[in-house]
Enzyme design. Sequence first.
Site, mmCIF file in Angstrom:
data_model
loop_
_atom_site.group_PDB
_atom_site.id
_atom_site.type_symbol
_atom_site.label_atom_id
_atom_site.label_comp_id
_atom_site.label_asym_id
_atom_site.label_seq_id
_atom_site.Cartn_x
_atom_site.Cartn_y
_atom_site.Cartn_z
ATOM 1 C CE1 TYR A 151 -3.671 2.551 0.659
ATOM 2 C CE2 TYR A 151 -2.323 3.319 2.496
ATOM 3 C CZ TYR A 151 -3.398 3.488 1.645
ATOM 4 O OH TYR A 151 -4.200 4.599 1.769
ATOM 5 C CG ASP A 246 5.822 3.786 0.753
ATOM 6 O OD1 ASP A 246 6.139 4.490 1.746
ATOM 7 O OD2 ASP A 246 4.649 3.618 0.385
ATOM 8 C CE LYS A 274 1.124 5.118 8.267
ATOM 9 N NZ LYS A 274 1.076 4.366 7.039
HETATM 10 C C1 LIG Z 1 0.437 4.809 5.665
HETATM 11 C C2 LIG Z 1 1.184 4.566 4.423
HETATM 12 C C3 LIG Z 1 1.118 5.422 3.316
HETATM 13 C C4 LIG Z 1 0.159 6.557 3.251
HETATM 14 O O1 LIG Z 1 0.412 7.516 4.237
HETATM 15 P P1 LIG Z 1 -0.783 8.517 4.669
HETATM 16 O O2 LIG Z 1 -0.105 9.463 5.611
HETATM 17 O O3 LIG Z 1 -1.830 7.662 5.302
HETATM 18 O O4 LIG Z 1 -1.248 9.173 3.439
HETATM 19 C C5 LIG Z 1 1.947 5.203 2.242
HETATM 20 N N1 LIG Z 1 2.788 4.153 2.235
HETATM 21 C C6 LIG Z 1 2.877 3.299 3.262
HETATM 22 C C7 LIG Z 1 3.864 2.184 3.214
HETATM 23 C C8 LIG Z 1 2.055 3.461 4.377
HETATM 24 O O5 LIG Z 1 2.104 2.572 5.369
#
Ligand SMILES: *Cc1c(COP(=O)(O)O)cnc(C)c1O
Length: 438
Positions: A151, A246, A274
Amino acid sequence: MSIDERVGGGPESRAWFERAKRVTPGGVDSPVRAFGAVGGTPLVIREARGATIVDVDGREYLDFVGSWGPLILGHGHPKVVEAVEAALKRGTSYGAPCMPEIELAEEVVASYPGLEQVRFVSSGTEAVMSAIRLARAATGRDLIVKFSGCYHGHADALLVAAGSGLVTFGQPSSAGVPKDFAALTRVAPLDEISTLERLFDADGDRIACVVIEGVPANNGLLVQRKAFLEALRALCDRHGALLILDEVITGFRLGPGGAAERYGITPDLATFGKVIGGGMPVGAFGGRRELMRLLAPEGGVYQAGTLSGNPIAMTAGLATLRILRAEDGWRRLEALSDALAERIEPVLAKSPVPATLVRMGSIFWIAWFASEPPRSAESLDPRTSAVYAQVFHALLERRVALAPSAFEVGFLSLAHEHADLDRFADALAGALSSIENV
Ligand SMILES: *Cc1c(COP(=O)(O)O)cnc(C)c1O
């Protein structure tokens, strides 16, 4: 417990959630929060401190969600709160460069392999979306590759067989994403080098970038083999495609160098979120200067944000990273993860349903009907959600909060103590003994 008996929140939570549903789609601002995958009513939260969240009924839960990953120090860490309070007195937003923004950029650049410059945004979604635009501009190519089970936020290009809430709700992709956009995204299975090779053989000269989670943690915890990531790095190099790691979950959670450091892989671009926001809305993306200079105002790739580099958010992130460093945070989290395994593994060994604890640093997940850690989304057992819904609610009754979806991971924080892990193990043993009809 039958599905109808699944309650979740108490009377106050239910009353508030009824109000929420009237004025907000599904009562939430992010779908997985609605408890759709486990049944019952979400807890409406009043406050949180350390490893504990308290709902509006005054019930206290031991929390392993940690706001879905940011809260690596636990809720409301006193030093983060103090730094944020001091920053608030100096104003909430300037729309101009500020000191904490520059200091956090220096910290991120100094910590992460291959990073020379970084740009801050307000969410992980924005970070990945912007990194992809940059990769397309840098290569002059349009195709991107992602993996099923990863994701990367909800940008159009990435809502193609995405994980997280989408898998839970059984939608392979989102309505409202034009077919023509989705056609520019190729989706490959994790852990299959041969499939990647075929993909690059066919389309290698059209692929701008491959994006992969540092450690896929949005569809269970699908820890990848080093050989897979090395093959991916080599294929990108051979075909002139950029590798985007990511690290929105893994960045500054697995350590200052994220998954890149763990695996010894240097991506061309990395995305963060995060943890680097310390619980405030922050994302970031970065890479070599020669790539980052393509961004406006230096280059022609447009990217901007009214609240980007916000002083309060930057202060929370900076305080979080400084505390992690000063207090030997990452090493302590590794030890805490070992302590968790010591307690949970014997409990799972007696589970009526085969279950395996999967972990990487302070990220953990239980793989149901599995005897070893799965490495691809395709290998997960279809009975997982049904079992998990029972375990989730049985834990909630015992005042332990895991994420309301079988495919979301759990997070340890520096606020978790050994006594908390004991409590979790006891609650899990009780919860497993209550499982019916599998
Ligand atoms: C949470 C997440 C996102 C998206 O981040 P948001 O701040 O919710 O938009 C993108 N990539 C990864 C791996 C994530 O866990």
